[in-house]
Motif scaffolding. Structure first.
Motif, PDB file in Angstrom:
ATOM      1  N   THR A  78       0.836  -1.200   0.000  1.00  0.00           N
ATOM      2  CA  THR A  78       0.000   0.000   0.000  1.00  0.00           C
ATOM      3  C   THR A  78       0.870   1.249   0.000  1.00  0.00           C
ATOM      4  N   TRP A  93       1.714   6.934  -6.379  1.00  0.00           N
ATOM      5  CA  TRP A  93       0.461   7.576  -6.807  1.00  0.00           C
ATOM      6  C   TRP A  93       0.356   9.030  -6.340  1.00  0.00           C
ATOM      7  N   THR A  94       0.597   9.252  -5.048  1.00  0.00           N
ATOM      8  CA  THR A  94       0.317  10.587  -4.504  1.00  0.00           C
ATOM      9  C   THR A  94       1.384  11.596  -4.921  1.00  0.00           C
ATOM     10  N   LEU A  95       2.549  11.121  -5.354  1.00  0.00           N
ATOM     11  CA  LEU A  95       3.602  12.078  -5.704  1.00  0.00           C
ATOM     12  C   LEU A  95       3.821  12.184  -7.206  1.00  0.00           C
ATOM     13  N   TYR A  96       3.006  11.446  -8.009  1.00  0.00           N
ATOM     14  CA  TYR A  96       3.293  11.463  -9.432  1.00  0.00           C
ATOM     15  C   TYR A  96       3.112  12.841 -10.088  1.00  0.00           C
ATOM     16  N   PRO A  97       2.351  13.791  -9.465  1.00  0.00           N
ATOM     17  CA  PRO A  97       2.310  15.121 -10.069  1.00  0.00           C
ATOM     18  C   PRO A  97       3.700  15.731 -10.281  1.00  0.00           C
ATOM     19  N   ILE A  98       4.698  15.252  -9.535  1.00  0.00           N
ATOM     20  CA  ILE A  98       6.061  15.737  -9.743  1.00  0.00           C
ATOM     21  C   ILE A  98       6.451  15.579 -11.210  1.00  0.00           C
ATOM     22  N   MET A 120       0.913  22.154  -8.326  1.00  0.00           N
ATOM     23  CA  MET A 120       1.538  20.864  -8.038  1.00  0.00           C
ATOM     24  C   MET A 120       1.236  20.429  -6.608  1.00  0.00           C
ATOM     25  N   ILE A 180       2.580   1.808  -3.369  1.00  0.00           N
ATOM     26  CA  ILE A 180       1.653   2.346  -4.364  1.00  0.00           C
ATOM     27  C   ILE A 180       1.313   3.805  -4.031  1.00  0.00           C
ATOM     28  N   ALA A 181       1.085   4.062  -2.757  1.00  0.00           N
ATOM     29  CA  ALA A 181       0.732   5.425  -2.348  1.00  0.00           C
ATOM     30  C   ALA A 181       1.870   6.390  -2.655  1.00  0.00           C
ATOM     31  N   ALA A 193      -4.391  13.800  -5.672  1.00  0.00           N
ATOM     32  CA  ALA A 193      -4.060  12.389  -5.891  1.00  0.00           C
ATOM     33  C   ALA A 193      -4.329  11.581  -4.632  1.00  0.00           C
ATOM     34  N   LEU A 196      -6.951   8.533  -4.008  1.00  0.00           N
ATOM     35  CA  LEU A 196      -6.442   7.229  -3.579  1.00  0.00           C
ATOM     36  C   LEU A 196      -7.191   6.710  -2.346  1.00  0.00           C
TER      37      LEU A 196
END
Lengths: 215, 107, 827
Positions: B88, B95-100, C315, B91-92, C322, C326
């Protein structure tokens, strides 16, 4: 579109009159339909539990179907699509550099808005913002006292006016006309009456407005 | 106590790295790292990319470590739970940082 | 000893004092759980009446029923009451009542703390109610954004009532959270390893950990805002180096986890009820536990989604967008696991199941609109409109009220030992369900048409009249439905016939005692080897009553239970609980005196009240002491166990650990605030830095470390039976030196009302000073205990507890001194 009757209104988010509001309204309709389908799926599954009579279950298979399949894969697939869409939509609304951008300032206080214009220095309007139609406008928003929010529902989303900070919002009106604006963060007893108007001029009208400032 | 920590550790690391990178993003915007051009991309994006890769790498290490004999536990439930949580967290982190990778920086 | 004699004997030991006076001295979890639930639902009623007033006002355009000022008090109090005085306490009440019964033990870890928490809640809630009756209730909206709530724009007492009343009430949440965490980890039936816990306990455990880490940021925010209001320290004033956004961060750092703190216990009820109603076991127990944890952690990475319109860079917003999408995944896992459970079994439409169906529809809609507003551009339009109001009611009513109603109907036979006579509940459900959806579905739409939340009325030309009218009428239908539930329960309390034990044929331990439950829960404690012990051993209830389990031979006047190893559930120690006492209510009253003194600006009273709290706390701890070693105790089933107070890991040690977790979060939030102001607030750097001093930095660090080392040394010497004062006295002196360093620092600060920098240093210094004084008090107390013969190499629990706090003091001292002195050295 019979629905349009229920959508119109001079403060309606779903009756857009500018590119930013239109992007968001489309986003809303896509999400609305998607949400409706998902809700229908869940309700059907819940009803199914009362209707369908199975003989003997297998715990491992159940976990695979319900938890891995529906819980993990289905949710992640839907959310990935939505997140990507949301991000693209967000990027389209950013105040990008463009040649014909008009800059105005909006300063909020309890309970009035004061607007000033780069194209007409020194000129100030109260509760009435003049803009040219069909050109992108950057509104630099700030506050003199408490937190307020600048919101013209038919043109774009809202952005807060925060003391000590300046936030820039990109708005644009498709056509000349008057659009209603609101403060959208509770700011004391005068909150309801804390409203303003945006007057979008045609090119000639805007030229006249700017010219009045030059002696 | 050790069991609890073992179960919570990957997610704690996610929360710490998520907050830290959000903080780094704020700091970078405040100190104008976006203006410093380096090969390929700005200093700002380099810093965030490196931090992001580092935390993904760390989560991977954690996942591997939790699967080894060395950090094993007597309870198979705790073992499975901590590995699930580790997935988890991985993946988190992604997922949560992919805006970088895709989002505009300080606008 | 037969079952009846055992019952009488246990009853004599465990019963609360008779009559209403017994309420004030009871420390029994069943009593206090009921009191919590009654009070919480009383506040639900009050909040509901406020909601009716709001809907009455909004029913027609240009309504002149109430003015803007009164309306502001209505919506602020409605939100505040429902969040802080209903939802959280209702969870606390339910868990206080159920947890020991489900876990197969006799009470929670700290019975007196349960009572103290209740009285803090009751007094704090009463304070807010009284303010409302006098028309001086808070009026800035339930999230209280400064500067509107700051000293300049809200000079009245209204905001202070909120800040102080809510902080007072939050004490009860923190107490309950410490209590649940320790109880779930350490107070279970023997053999109940973590994977055999009833699923509700997992939900309660994670929720409690979330309260411990979610509430401190709000407490900090409240402290800062109150200090700004009372003493002019400018934390939230932009022109003096403060920033109003700091409040928003601190508030939502609490506020988002709060939503899950409310939802998770309700989800725990659903996970408990559905399998029983479907005659099967829960699908994917391990998956659900993992998704609860994922949910808990992710919910701490969402707070900025309440701040999408504050101008944070895209950003930054995208990170939180995001994370916000999730978080729907673990929620989805649970929803599908529940539906899968229903498919696995044969669901029956009993009363609790009806409300669970209500939950499914309502909560799924709320979740879907939640995902919509997690998408940043849409939130820019929806934020602060009626759409958000509608969304949050779908989530909270669907995610809390429906499950709670299901829970009430599910556990009512356990509480009363009766079964329902009339079919009033079904009608009530229909009214609630239809009323709710007509009220709030409509509200989504009017929000999209531009109706803002919190406006007291609207023009007729807006075209919103019809929708609002439907909404208001439906809300009254819903209110009638909720009133019928109340009537149903009142009828149940007076006219109903006896039910058989365990009417739903559930498998968990709360049904293995008597109904209504006995004060001691179980005549003897079960040995558990399964998640559903009652399915495995159908006659378990009788066997426990006959003394077949642990602790089946009650000794004179000793309330006993077992403490187990956290992971495996192996019995570790015997716990002896304190008996009935009025100490908690006294202590809560004294705490109330402290809060009142600040609210009413009676600052001469503040130190007196604090001294009173400290004195009562010392009595509190002193009562636990013993002057002779007890040695190993017979616990039944041939397993002699030591007393929990005769070891290093006493209940007090466990409680301290989790209290320190909350405390450290508070401190961490304070450091975050410092860094946030530094990087984001306009008006930095300050004109004047704190003049750094190597001498103070060195002395303070050295003293704090010495104190911690000496304290650990004393624990070691005690185990070895060596002389103690050679270690205890230096530890005390070192702490005294820390006090001096913090005092010096506070004395030398630049004027704290001039800039947020100095104001923050003042709070840092005061925090350090308060802890140093607290540790001195503990060390002095320990010295007194040693001298009076209350310790021995066996009776050593106090040493470990004091050492924990000394360690914490050392850590924060070093951090505070660095944070205070370093900037001046670098700049």
């Amino acid at each position: 579109m019979g629905l349009l009757i229920g959508c119109s209104g001079d403060l309606s988010v779903v009756d857009p009159a500018g590119p930013a509001a239109r992007v968001i309204a489309t986003l809303w309709w896509v999400m609305f339909i998607g949400a409706g389908l998902i809700l229908a799926l869940v309700v059907a599954l819940v009803i199914g539990a009362f209707r369908v009579r199975r003989t003997e279950g297998d715990a491992a298979r159940d976990e695979k179907v319900w938890i891995i399949g529906l819980g993990l894969c289905f949710s992640i697939a839907v959310l990935t699509a939505l997140l990507a869409y949301g991000l693209v939509a967000g990027e389209r609304l950013m105040p990008r550099v463009a040649a014909d951008v008009v800059r105005v300032q909006a300063e909020a206080r309890q309970w009035a808005w004061r607007f000033s214009y780069d194209d007409r220095p020194g000129y100030i309007t109260e509760n009435l913002l003049h803009i040219p139609a069909g050109r992108p406008i950057d509104v630099a928003i700030t506050s003199r006292d408490v937190v307020h929010s600048f919101w013209v529902p038919r043109l774009a989303g809202k952005l807060d006016a925060i003391p000590g900070h300046v936030n820039v919002l990109r708005i644009e009106a498709d056509a000349p006309g008057t659009y209603r604006g609101l403060t959208a963060e509770y700011n004391g007893e005068g909150y309801r009456r804390h409203v303003f108007s945006v007057k979008a001029h045609d090119p000639a009208g805007w030229a006249a407005f700017v010219a009045e400032g030059t002696p | 106590m050790k069991e609890l920590l073992r179960v919570l550790l990957p997610l704690l690391v996610w929360l710490a790295s998520f907050s830290a990178i959000y903080g780094l993003h704020g700091l970078g915007c405040a100190s104008g790292w976006t203006e410093v051009a380096l090969p390929v991309m700005s200093l700002f994006r380099w810093v965030l990319f490196l931090a992001w890769s580092a935390t993904i790498f760390f989560q991977l290490l954690l996942l591997l470590a939790l699967r080894t004999q060395r950090f094993d536990t007597t309870s198979s439930f705790i073992r499975r739970l901590s590995i699930t949580n580790s997935w988890t967290a991985l993946i988190a982190t992604f997922w949560t940082l992919y805006p970088i990778a895709v989002s505009s920086t300080c606008g | 000893m037969n079952a009846l004699r055992r019952h009488r004997k246990l009853q004599a030991i465990w019963a609360s004092d008779p009559g209403w006076k017994g309420w004030t001295s009871s420390v029994n979890h069943s009593d206090l759980g009921r009191m919590f639930l009654f009070t919480a639902f009383f506040f639900f009623l009050v909040g509901g009446v406020l909601a009716m007033l709001i809907r009455a006002q909004l029913a027609t355009p240009d309504s002149a029923f109430v003015d803007a000022g009164a309306f502001a008090q209505f919506f602020t109090m409605h939100g505040t009451i429902m969040m802080f005085l209903f939802a959280i306490p209702a969870f606390e009440g339910l868990a206080i009542y159920l947890l020991p019964k489900m876990l197969g033990t006799r009470d929670l870890a700290f019975p007196r703390l349960t009572a103290y928490g209740y009285w803090c809640y009751a007094f704090g809630g009463a304070l807010l109610l009284v303010a409302m009756l006098f028309g001086i209730a808070p009026n800035g909206g339930w999230f209280m954004y400064p500067p509107l709530t700051g000293p300049l724009y809200s000079p009245g007492i209204n905001t202070d009532v909120w800040l102080i009343g809510i902080t007072f009430v939050e004490i009860s949440a923190i107490c309950a959270a410490v209590e649940f965490t320790v109880s779930i980890l350490k107070y279970r039936a023997p053999g109940m390893s973590l994977d055999k816990m009833p699923i509700f306990a997992w939900y309660a455990l994670v929720t409690s950990l979330m309260i411990l880490t979610g509430f401190p940021p709000l407490i900090l925010g409240s402290v800062l805002l109150e200090v700004e209001r009372a003493f002019g320290l400018p934390f939230f004033q932009a022109d003096l180096g403060g920033d109003s956004l700091l409040w928003q961060h601190l508030f939502w750092l609490f506020g988002h986890p709060e939503v899950y703190i409310i939802f998770l216990p309700a989800a725990g009820v659903i996970s408990t009820v559905i399998p029983v109603m479907a005659r099967t076991t829960l699908l994917g127990y391990g998956w659900i536990v993992a998704s609860i944890m994922a949910l808990a952690f992710l919910s701490f990475g969402l707070w900025v989604h309440h701040m999408f319109t504050t101008g944070i860079p895209l950003m930054g917003l995208a990170f939180f967008s995001a994370a916000s999408t999730l978080v729907a995944v673990p929620t989805g896992v649970q929803i599908f696991a529940w539906i899968g459970t229903m498919w696995k079994g044969r669901p029956e439409l009993h009363m609790p199941m009806l409300h669970i169906l209500g939950f499914f529809v309502t909560f799924v809609i709320g979740g879907l609109t939640g995902v919509m507003v997690a998408v940043v551009p849409f939130d820019w339009q929806a934020h602060d409109t009626a759409f958000i109001t509608a969304h949050l009611h779908y989530v909270l009513f669907g995610g809390f009220v429906f499950p709670m109603l299901a829970g009430i109907y599910y556990w009512l036979p356990l509480v009363s030992g009766r079964k329902r006579l009339f079919r009033l509940g079904e009608l009530a459900f229909a009214l609630i369900f239809l009323g709710f959806h007509s009220t709030f579905l409509a509200m989504h739409w009017v929000g999209l048409l531009g109706q803002r939340r919190r406006i007291e009325t609207y023009d007729a030309e807006s075209g919103w009249g019809t929708i609002n009218f439907i909404s208001s009428v439906s809300s009254f239908v819903m209110a009638i439905g909720l009133a019928l539930v109340l009537v149903d329960i009142i009828i149940h309390a007076f006219v109903a016939e006896r039910s058989r034990r365990n009417p739903w044929q559930a498998g968990t331990l709360e049904w293995a005692g008597m109904s209504p439950p006995a004060s001691y829960n179980f005549a003897s404690l079960p040995e558990v080897s399964d998640r559903t012990p009652l399915y495995e051993t159908p006659d378990l209830a009788n066997r426990l009553a006959m003394g077949d389990g642990y602790l089946g031979a009650p000794k004179a006047a000793r309330r006993e239970t077992l403490m187990v190893d956290a992971a495996s559930g192996r019995p570790e120690a015997l716990v002896i609980y304190p008996g009935n006492t009025r100490l908690p209510i006294l202590m809560a009253a004294m705490t109330g005196g402290f809060f009142l003194s600040i609210l009413l600006k009676l600052f001469w009273l503040t130190p007196l009240a604090l001294a009173g709290v400290a004195a009562l706390a010392l009595v509190w701890v002193w009562q636990l002491g013993a002057r002779a070693d007890q040695g190993l105790q017979e616990a039944g089933r041939g397993a002699p166990l030591p007393l929990a107070s005769e070891g290093d890991r006493s209940p007090g040690w466990w409680g301290s650990i989790f209290l320190l977790v909350a405390n450290a979060t508070f401190f961490g939030s304070l450091l975050f605030g410092y860094a946030f102001l530094w990087t984001v607030a306009p008006g930095w750097p300050p004109a004047q830095w704190f003049v750094p001093s190597w001498a103070e930095l060195g002395l303070g660090t050295g003293a704090a470390l010495t104190g911690a080392i000496a304290q650990h040394l004393s624990a070691r010497r005690n185990r070895a039976g060596a002389a103690l004062m050679t270690a205890l006295v230096p530890a005390l002196l070192a702490t005294a030196a820390t006090v001096v360093v913090f005092g010096l620092m506070l004395f030398r600060l630049p004027p704290p009302d001039g800039h947020a920098y100095a104001a923050t240093l003042l709070i840092l210094g005061a925090y350090g000073l308060a802890h140093a004084l607290l540790v001195m008090l503990m060390q002095g107390f320990l010295i007194l205990q040693v001298r009076r013969g209350y310790t021995s190499p066996r009776r050593r629990a106090a040493f470990a507890v004091v050492a924990l706090w000394t360690d914490y003091l050392a850590a924060i001292t070093v951090l505070i001194l660095l944070a205070v002195h370093l900037p001046g050295m670098i700049m």
